[in-house]
Design a protein around this motif. Structure first.
Motif, PDB file in Angstrom:
ATOM      1  N   PHE A 130      -0.621   2.095  12.424  1.00 54.89           N
ATOM      2  CA  PHE A 130      -0.927   1.195  11.305  1.00 54.89           C
ATOM      3  C   PHE A 130      -0.449  -0.237  11.545  1.00 54.89           C
ATOM      4  O   PHE A 130      -0.894  -1.165  10.862  1.00 54.89           O
ATOM      5  N   TRP A 175      -7.456  -0.127   7.978  1.00 51.95           N
ATOM      6  CA  TRP A 175      -6.034   0.237   7.886  1.00 51.95           C
ATOM      7  C   TRP A 175      -5.332   0.111   9.231  1.00 51.95           C
ATOM      8  O   TRP A 175      -4.194  -0.317   9.305  1.00 51.95           O
ATOM      9  N   TYR A 191       0.870  -1.164   0.000  1.00 50.28           N
ATOM     10  CA  TYR A 191       0.000   0.000   0.000  1.00 50.28           C
ATOM     11  C   TYR A 191       0.911   1.219   0.000  1.00 50.28           C
ATOM     12  O   TYR A 191       1.785   1.331   0.872  1.00 50.28           O
TER      13      TYR A 191
END
Ligand code: SAM
Length: 243
Positions: A168, A143, A103
């Motif tokens: 995260f 996330w 990502y």
């Protein structure tokens, strides 16, 4: 300026060999395509001031890849690059870890557009370039606490970057943060942030990027505890009032 493919690949390959990481001709070709597209789109997307072939090889491609010979990555596979810009280090790492999910996050939509076009051009799967700020995305359930690895280069001082990155991570996950010669000072200033966010410095590794004189370091952070939901604070606050 005429750019010579053979010379470019030769320089790139020689640097990658010095890094002692395995590679294929396909990966060299992909980095060449990456370079051409980066140069072509640079003006439109305002990607980087570093455009000369040798400088891009050393300062962007090899500097991104240098961590691969340092890490014992095991079976875990979900990566996030915070403030990826034109894909450094995340896009370059993806090319060498094709089975992992990457990502790539950036607050500039131009850079995210560039990365989406590039990954389409290279036919990549398992990669997602997202426009947004770390402070906002880290508060979204899908996330938050969901990454094995976070990486980041040239985005913020360590105390600020920790507030972006640690929320995260899964507990037991690692952040790989690229830093320059001021890293010791930054570590001192980040002690409180580490305690508040539930993370520890695992090690600091001196990096040796072939052909680059600059001092480069990797700070390896392990997330050891859950992070309180109030972190990261609202967009802009971590930078304005670092922990
Ligand atoms: N990592 C790339 C590199 O090393 O070439 C880009 C570095 S550039 C100096 C910093 C990037 O971080 C910019 O593209 C900027 O848009 C992005 N950025 C800064 N703060 C951010 C935040 N809070 N969330 C997401 N992206 C951010």
């Amino acid at each position: 300026m005429e750019i010579n493919k053979e010379k470019f690949i030769e320089k790139l390959e020689s640097g990658i060999k010095k890094l002692n990481i395995s590679y294929s001709n396909e990966q060299l070709e992909q980095l060449w395509e990456y370079y051409l597209f980066f140069i072509q789109e640079n003006k439109k997307y305002n990607l980087s001031t570093i455009t000369e072939p040798e400088a891009v090889i050393k300062k962007h491609f090899l500097d991104s890849l240098v961590i691969l010979n340092q890490l014992d990555l095991g079976q875990r596979k979900r990566w996030l690059d915070i403030g990826t810009g034109a894909g450094f280090p995340g896009m370059v790492l993806k090319l060498f870890l094709p089975g992992d999910s990457f990502y790539l996050l950036d607050s500039s939509s131009k850079k995210v557009n560039f990365l989406n076009q590039l990954s389409y051009k290279l036919g990549l799967t398992g990669i997602d370039a997202t426009h947004g700020r770390a402070e906002d995305l880290a508060q979204i359930e899908e996330w938050r606490g969901s990454f094995d690895y976070v990486c980041s280069r040239a985005v913020a001082s360590l105390n600020v970057l920790l507030e972006y990155a640690v929320p995260f991570l899964k507990i037991g996950g690692f952040a790989y943060l690229y830093k320059g010669p001021e890293y010791k000072e930054e570590i001192k200033e980040a002690e409180q942030a580490l305690n508040i966010l539930g993370a520890e410095i695992k090690e600091t590794i001196e990096l040796d990027v072939p052909g680059l004189k600059a001092e480069r370091y990797l700070i390896v952070i392990e997330k050891t505890d859950l992070t309180d939901k109030k972190y990261p604070r609202r967009a802009g606050i971590p930078k304005k009032r670092p922990l």
